[in-house]
Design a protein around this motif. Sequence first.
Motif, PDB file in Angstrom:
ATOM      1  N   ASP A 572       0.860  -1.188   0.000  1.00  0.00           N
ATOM      2  CA  ASP A 572       0.000   0.000   0.000  1.00  0.00           C
ATOM      3  C   ASP A 572       0.895   1.237   0.000  1.00  0.00           C
ATOM      4  N   ARG A 573       0.920   1.938  -1.131  1.00  0.00           N
ATOM      5  CA  ARG A 573       1.866   3.033  -1.342  1.00  0.00           C
ATOM      6  C   ARG A 573       1.647   4.188  -0.374  1.00  0.00           C
ATOM      7  N   LYS A 574       0.387   4.646  -0.219  1.00  0.00           N
ATOM      8  CA  LYS A 574       0.108   5.807   0.619  1.00  0.00           C
ATOM      9  C   LYS A 574       0.494   5.526   2.069  1.00  0.00           C
ATOM     10  N   ARG A 575       0.164   4.322   2.538  1.00  0.00           N
ATOM     11  CA  ARG A 575       0.457   3.966   3.928  1.00  0.00           C
ATOM     12  C   ARG A 575       1.962   3.875   4.166  1.00  0.00           C
ATOM     13  N   ARG A 576       2.685   3.248   3.229  1.00  0.00           N
ATOM     14  CA  ARG A 576       4.143   3.134   3.369  1.00  0.00           C
ATOM     15  C   ARG A 576       4.795   4.509   3.401  1.00  0.00           C
ATOM     16  N   LEU A 577       4.377   5.419   2.507  1.00  0.00           N
ATOM     17  CA  LEU A 577       5.000   6.738   2.470  1.00  0.00           C
ATOM     18  C   LEU A 577       4.739   7.510   3.759  1.00  0.00           C
ATOM     19  N   SER A 578       3.539   7.344   4.323  1.00  0.00           N
ATOM     20  CA  SER A 578       3.238   8.013   5.594  1.00  0.00           C
ATOM     21  C   SER A 578       4.113   7.458   6.714  1.00  0.00           C
ATOM     22  N   THR A 579       4.283   6.127   6.735  1.00  0.00           N
ATOM     23  CA  THR A 579       5.138   5.502   7.740  1.00  0.00           C
ATOM     24  C   THR A 579       6.585   5.953   7.576  1.00  0.00           C
ATOM     25  N   THR A 580       7.024   6.048   6.350  1.00  0.00           N
ATOM     26  CA  THR A 580       8.396   6.468   6.055  1.00  0.00           C
ATOM     27  C   THR A 580       8.642   7.892   6.545  1.00  0.00           C
ATOM     28  N   ARG A 581       7.668   8.777   6.314  1.00  0.00           N
ATOM     29  CA  ARG A 581       7.816  10.157   6.803  1.00  0.00           C
ATOM     30  C   ARG A 581       7.968  10.169   8.327  1.00  0.00           C
ATOM     31  N   SER A 582       7.144   9.359   9.002  1.00  0.00           N
ATOM     32  CA  SER A 582       7.227   9.301  10.463  1.00  0.00           C
ATOM     33  C   SER A 582       8.590   8.795  10.923  1.00  0.00           C
ATOM     34  N   HIS A 583       9.116   7.773  10.221  1.00  0.00           N
ATOM     35  CA  HIS A 583      10.388   7.190  10.650  1.00  0.00           C
ATOM     36  C   HIS A 583      11.536   8.185  10.483  1.00  0.00           C
ATOM     37  N   SER A 584      11.581   8.859   9.366  1.00  0.00           N
ATOM     38  CA  SER A 584      12.647   9.838   9.165  1.00  0.00           C
ATOM     39  C   SER A 584      12.539  10.978  10.171  1.00  0.00           C
ATOM     40  N   ALA A 585      11.299  11.339  10.504  1.00  0.00           N
ATOM     41  CA  ALA A 585      11.097  12.416  11.482  1.00  0.00           C
ATOM     42  C   ALA A 585      11.626  12.022  12.856  1.00  0.00           C
ATOM     43  N   THR A 586      11.548  10.723  13.221  1.00  0.00           N
ATOM     44  CA  THR A 586      12.076  10.311  14.531  1.00  0.00           C
ATOM     45  C   THR A 586      13.587  10.532  14.596  1.00  0.00           C
ATOM     46  N   HIS A 587      14.276  10.360  13.476  1.00  0.00           N
ATOM     47  CA  HIS A 587      15.717  10.603  13.466  1.00  0.00           C
ATOM     48  C   HIS A 587      16.013  12.084  13.714  1.00  0.00           C
ATOM     49  N   LEU A 588      15.264  12.967  13.031  1.00  0.00           N
ATOM     50  CA  LEU A 588      15.446  14.398  13.257  1.00  0.00           C
ATOM     51  C   LEU A 588      15.066  14.765  14.692  1.00  0.00           C
ATOM     52  N   LEU A 589      14.014  14.135  15.192  1.00  0.00           N
ATOM     53  CA  LEU A 589      13.559  14.413  16.551  1.00  0.00           C
ATOM     54  C   LEU A 589      14.631  14.050  17.572  1.00  0.00           C
ATOM     55  N   GLN A 590      15.252  12.884  17.429  1.00  0.00           N
ATOM     56  CA  GLN A 590      16.277  12.484  18.390  1.00  0.00           C
ATOM     57  C   GLN A 590      17.432  13.477  18.392  1.00  0.00           C
ATOM     58  N   LYS A 591      17.855  13.894  17.223  1.00  0.00           N
ATOM     59  CA  LYS A 591      18.964  14.853  17.147  1.00  0.00           C
ATOM     60  C   LYS A 591      18.561  16.197  17.753  1.00  0.00           C
ATOM     61  N   ALA A 592      17.335  16.650  17.492  1.00  0.00           N
ATOM     62  CA  ALA A 592      16.864  17.921  18.045  1.00  0.00           C
ATOM     63  C   ALA A 592      16.773  17.842  19.563  1.00  0.00           C
ATOM     64  N   LEU A 593      16.344  16.699  20.098  1.00  0.00           N
ATOM     65  CA  LEU A 593      16.292  16.513  21.549  1.00  0.00           C
ATOM     66  C   LEU A 593      17.685  16.561  22.162  1.00  0.00           C
ATOM     67  N   ARG A 594      18.652  15.909  21.510  1.00  0.00           N
ATOM     68  CA  ARG A 594      20.028  15.921  22.024  1.00  0.00           C
ATOM     69  C   ARG A 594      20.614  17.333  21.961  1.00  0.00           C
ATOM     70  N   ASP A 595      20.303  18.070  20.883  1.00  0.00           N
ATOM     71  CA  ASP A 595      20.797  19.444  20.761  1.00  0.00           C
ATOM     72  C   ASP A 595      20.198  20.346  21.830  1.00  0.00           C
ATOM     73  N   THR A 596      18.944  20.076  22.187  1.00  0.00           N
ATOM     74  CA  THR A 596      18.228  20.941  23.127  1.00  0.00           C
ATOM     75  C   THR A 596      18.482  20.558  24.584  1.00  0.00           C
ATOM     76  N   LEU A 597      18.470  19.253  24.869  1.00  0.00           N
ATOM     77  CA  LEU A 597      18.526  18.782  26.260  1.00  0.00           C
ATOM     78  C   LEU A 597      19.899  18.288  26.690  1.00  0.00           C
ATOM     79  N   GLY A 598      20.701  17.785  25.735  1.00  0.00           N
ATOM     80  CA  GLY A 598      22.021  17.267  26.082  1.00  0.00           C
ATOM     81  C   GLY A 598      22.268  15.892  25.501  1.00  0.00           C
TER      82      GLY A 598
END
Length: 899
Positions: A572-598
């Motif tokens: 299912d293309r639409k579902r996979r692309l939505s999941t992929t966006r979420s997964h890549s965002a978690t990587h950015l989120l972890q880095k942003a948390l480390r930059d902000t909190l330590g």
Amino acid sequence: MQSLGLNEIREKFLLFFESKEHLRLPSYPLVPRNDKSLLLINSGMAPLKPYFTGQETPPSPRVTTCQKCIRTIDIDNVGKTDRHGTFFEMLGDFSFGDYFKEEVIPWSWEFLTRVLEIPEEKLYISVYEDDDEAFKIWNEKIGIAADRIYRMGKDDNFWEVGVGPCGPCSEIYYDRGERYGCGKPDCAPGCDCDRFMEVWNLVFTQFNKEEDGGYSRLPKPNIDTGMGLERISMVMQDAGSMFELDTVRAIIDRVCALSGRKYNIARKDDISIRIIVDHVRSITFMTGDGILPSNEGRGYVLRRLLRRAARHGKLLGIDKPFLAEMSDVVINVSSGAYPELSEKREFIFKVLSMEERRFYETLEQGLEMLRGSIAGLKARGCAALGGETAFRLYDTYGFPLELMKEILSEEGLEVEEDAFNREMERQRARARAAREESTFMGADETVYDRLDDSTGPSGSTGPAGRIGPAEFTGYDRLDCADAKIVALVLHAEHNEVAAAAGSGAAVSVILDKTSFYAESGGQKGDTGVIRTETGLVGVTDCIKITGGRTAHIGKVAEGEIFVGQNAVSEVDRKRRLSTTRSHSATHLLQKALRDTLGSHVEQAGSLVSPDRLRFDFTHFSPLTARELHTVESLVNEKILEDLPVTITETSMEEARGKGAMALFGEKYSDLVRVVDMSGYSVELCGGTHVTNTSRIGTFRIISESGVAAGVRRVEALTGFGALEYYDTLRAAVNEASEILKTSPDYVIKKIQSVLNESKELARLAESLKAKLAGGAVDSLINSGERIGGVNVRAADLGQMDMNGLRAACDKVRDALKSGAAALCGVADGKLCMVVMATEDIVKRGVNAGQVVKEAMAEAGGSGGGRPGMAQAGGGRPEAAGAALAKARAVIARQLGDGQ
């Protein structure tokens, strides 16, 4: 023989077996993977179980490791003896259906006598009593005299754990000399004294134990050997105990420097020093693998070890937090073999420091509780603290039994140790029950286990033919046109392996290759369809199963399907692309948390789905609104920067060199997948990702909360999910503006204005209500009602809460000087009542608590209080009259009883 350091011996062992064509693997994390039988990895073989059972294909038929291990079964003996410890390293060489006794016995002898140059006359051998093959190899091939080879029974020289692979073993002993012996004439290998020390155990896994207790031969036997690194280091350094080893001695020296005590002077101090040294090694490695202190499971093991070490620090006179400083020594002497310790240094320090401070706080609470218990014991004339109370102090507050006994003895008291020990045993029994295993892997067998018919090292057979791991093709394409159905499972009343499935059947389809991503690493599995010439399957979930295979779970929507058919998988293309966006965002989120909190922030769990993402991370306080805004802004900034995302496969060593972040507790192969977001975020990850950060669209945090001690959780939306969230907010604002008859831009001001008006109206209403109530109370005071010659006032004051009723009752009582009052009102839809009586009326027998209890029972409410004043609530408003009538009746009865 030459004296060698512990780190030197480890490297010599691994190099030796590499020369024998073994693949060197790094140590697995201490957290077991897919193994319910263990709380923590406790042997070199434990993390390799899937290879021995054939559930997974080993990276090489020959493997060598040095595995970090934790065992706490003898924790109470740690420090009191030279032998006991909770942390150790296990050297091992393993064969998965490749070589056997003819090879491993000579290699073991070669390593000990040629590489380490241990004198042959110092070594003795034991074999299983019926293992003539091993005896013959030691005797004839190696040349060991028969009287130096000891045959031992099943308890000593046969390895088995429940059903599954098992077999005889051969142990190699080192003679430490008569000074370590018991002096008995029959002292020999196997004796309980310390003279003959087992240094290496060679397990020959050649049988499979069946459910009926019988044994069958494995088609391809395995080798599993284990040599304690600390034990062989004691041999090479001529050390009396593990605490005299070079790397361990460095930790002892730091304890002595901090405490001002000396080692090997006073036994009591030595015990405390040893406990600290052993436990700080364990907690450093456990924390480095992502284990956090908690009140259950492996987190509880960590907490107990840490608190025990901290307590013994206090006994040595260390009056400040010191465990983080101690762990620094462990990291320095061990990070060459375990680089993850250096990488997690700051995180380890943070966790240990916070938990140690928390322990000192709870210890003080426990001391306060103990003081209270002592006062209670003395008041009751008791001589001993109950075992349950003592255990609660020990278990909840980390209060050591020895300290309890010491404090109690100063007060002429003791503790009921038998009862305490019973509580301790109950706890151990609960822990054992929680780990009780049903199979070799500690998990119930599933229908997927019956698919395995690979002629792997376990020699297992099954009905489905040889099935290898599934090839995943879905990184680059969402369809796979050349797949084949290699197995089917029907999910009916009884799950069963099948050759075909018809329309409407619930199935798991096993393909040799697939474009479907199976759930792992927090990313949800794909959905879609599988097509064959004769049928169509709607796939609703996709999971990993044993042997590296993928199960496509769903229902046959059309026709029928067969094992052996060619198939096309379509995600299912639409579902996979939505999941992929979420997964890549978690990587950015972890880095942003480390930059902000330590940099102490580490991933502690995640869920990546099409509609939202959830990210758990290590942090020790709630995030402020400003911190959340900063993190969200950083992620959106990187999305808008349009960063290219590159994905490469490389060696673990090269990935570490690039600064790639690895997950806590995750075991990686030599070849790893690196997801690089233009240098901003670089992580090891097997999930699916966008090719450019701009494809994430937008990012919105919707919640932040705590899920465990030291673990926070952020939930967020991306792409269409975030847009829908914004649409919902906009719709809510528009609806609010219509209701308030203002524009969206002025909604906040209008709400504030309405709230101010509401507060003023409420104030006026309360003022009016008080005036009305005051008038009603004045009329009530002047009503002249008497019961048994006593002034009694009983009335329903309508809409009035408990505070108002108490104030009214006070006014009536004060005005009457002598009498009783029973007033009721309604608040939040429930009837409430207050009853009061003056002191002289109480002496005549009126009890307000009994009055309110019986009166409100008529209305379905409950309450109570003192003889002079009581209150109750939760009643039915329509029963106010009945409640007041009952109050009058009870007062009349009490006055009658009091005369």
